[in-house]
Design a protein around this motif. Sequence first.
Motif, mmCIF file in Angstrom:
data_model
loop_
_atom_site.group_PDB
_atom_site.id
_atom_site.type_symbol
_atom_site.label_atom_id
_atom_site.label_comp_id
_atom_site.label_asym_id
_atom_site.label_seq_id
_atom_site.Cartn_x
_atom_site.Cartn_y
_atom_site.Cartn_z
ATOM 1 N N ASN A 119 114.690 69.425 -58.366
ATOM 2 C CA ASN A 119 115.038 70.767 -57.875
ATOM 3 C C ASN A 119 115.665 70.693 -56.493
ATOM 4 O O ASN A 119 115.022 70.983 -55.499
ATOM 5 N N SER A 122 118.257 76.038 -55.435
ATOM 6 C CA SER A 122 117.694 77.160 -56.184
ATOM 7 C C SER A 122 118.836 78.074 -56.608
ATOM 8 O O SER A 122 119.931 78.029 -56.025
ATOM 9 N N GLN A 124 120.089 82.074 -58.364
ATOM 10 C CA GLN A 124 119.725 83.469 -58.609
ATOM 11 C C GLN A 124 120.672 84.070 -59.633
ATOM 12 O O GLN A 124 121.769 83.537 -59.849
ATOM 13 N N SER A 166 114.860 79.525 -59.960
ATOM 14 C CA SER A 166 114.664 80.529 -58.904
ATOM 15 C C SER A 166 113.239 80.403 -58.372
ATOM 16 O O SER A 166 112.383 79.827 -59.048
ATOM 17 N N PRO A 167 112.968 80.950 -57.182
ATOM 18 C CA PRO A 167 111.602 80.833 -56.648
ATOM 19 C C PRO A 167 110.559 81.418 -57.590
ATOM 20 O O PRO A 167 109.408 81.005 -57.586
#
Length: 395
Positions: A119, A122, A124, A166-167
Motif C-alpha cells: 500500500n 491511497s 479515493q 482508501s483509508p
Amino acid sequence: MFRGSANYIANHRNTLAVYHIPGGLLDLEDPAIFRNLMNDIALTWLLGMKVVLVVGCRHQIEKRLNEKHRLAGVRVTDKDTLRVVKEEAGYVRFEVERELARALRLQSSGMDGNVVSGNFYSAQPLGILDGIDYEYTGFVRKVEVDKIKRLHDNRDICLLTTLGVSPSGEVFNVCSESLAATVAGAMKASKVIFFTEKETELRSTVHGKKIQSLRFSDAKALLDYSGLAINKKGFSTISDRMAGRDPSTVDMLHKIGWSVEAVENGNVLEKDIEMYYVYTRDNLIVACGQLKQFEKGYAEIGCLVVNSEYRKGGRGDAMLGYLERMCVMHGCTSIFVLSTQTMEWFLERGFEEVGVEELPPSRQATYNHVRKSKIYLKRIESVRDLDANELWWNR
Ligand SMILES: CC(C)(COP(=O)(O)OP(=O)(O)OC[C@H]1O[C@@H](n2cnc3c(N)ncnc32)[C@H](O)[C@@H]1OP(=O)(O)O)[C@@H](O)C(=O)NCCC(=O)NCCS
C-alpha cells in the motif's frame, strides 16, 4: 562504449526513475520483448538508480469485459468489474515480480535486489460526474513518499498496481498512466518513462523527422485527439495565449515591450508574435523567449525572461532547453544570444563567447556596435547532444 556512457551512469546514480508498463507488454506474442525490458530495468537498478514500477492491466481487463463499461474513455468499475481488475492486477504484478526477480539474480550476482509491492498510495473515488456514478473507479489521494523512500534506502524496487486502497478500506481502480505521473511528481523523480506496446513515434508531416518535444498547444491537440486529459503546465506560443488576456499574458507582453492594444490593433506583425514562446504553469505565463531564424542554419534566442516571482527554480533552464530543441527541429545547428547582463548564465549552459564575424551576414548587418552586446554561440547537431549537454550541467 563504456567511456561514452560513463557520464550518464554518474549523473543518474541515486536518481529516481518511474517506469510505466502497460499490461499489453506482458502478453505479446514474442515473450522476449518483455523479458528484455525487465533485463534493462534491472540494469538501471544495478547501476544505482532507484526504481518505481507502475504496471497497468487495461489490456487484460479489456479482453474480458466489453466496451459498455466505458464512458467517455473512463471505465465504470462496478463490483463485478472490480473483481476482474483484482484478478488481472494480481496477474500482472506476479508476472513482473517473476521476470524482474530473474533479471536481478542474473545481472547482480551477490547483490540482493528485491521487488516489493504494497500500500504505497491511497485512492479515493472519482464519484458521480454528469450523473454517472463511476463506483470503484478512483484516483490517487496520497502517495506514501516516506515509505517508498525507506524501501529505496534498502535498495529495493517498488512495484505498484492500479488498485489503491482508501483509508476506509475500500479498493479503487485508478488509471495507471496517471498513477505513474502522480508518483513521479510526489517523489520528485528525475525520469518518468512510459513504454508502449507497439513501436510508436511521432514524425513531422513536413520534414519527416522524429518529433522529440511538443509545443503545449500541439500536445494538447494530440491528447484531445486521443481523448485524454491534460495537465496544467507546458509550452506554447504567446499568440496561443492572446484570447484569454489574463494578467500574466498582459504582464509578459509588457516585459517584452508590447501592449495588448498594439497586438490587437495589428501594430505587431503576426510573424513576430509567432516567434515568442511561453512556459506556463497552472495557466499562468512564467517564462518567455523569442526564437528568430537566420540563414545558414543559425537561430537567435532573445528576450529570455522568467517572471521575477518564479526565478531560481529552473524555469530559465526549461525555457532555454525548449527553445534549443525547437531550433534543432527547425534544422538550425548554431544558436546564439546577444547579452549585456546575463553572460555567465549562458556560459554555464554551454555557450561560448564569439566575435561579430561569427554571426550570419544578415545579423552582422543589424548588430548594434554602440550597445556592444556580447555574443554567445552554441553548436548543436541533435536533440541527443542537448540531452548530453544538460546532463553535464552541475546544478
Ligand atoms: C536569466 C533568467 C532568465 C534566469 O531564469 P531562472 O529561472 O532564474 O533561471 P534558473 O533557475 O534556471 O537558474 C538560476 C541561476 O541562474 C543565476 N542567474 C540569474 N541571473 C543571472 C545573471 N544575470 N548572470 C548569471 N547568473 C544568473 C541565478 O543566480 C541562479 O544561480 P544559482 O542556482 O547558483 O543560485 C532570469 O533571471 C531573468 O529573467 N532575468 C532577467 C532577464 C534576462 O536577463 N534575460 C536574459 C537575456 S536574453
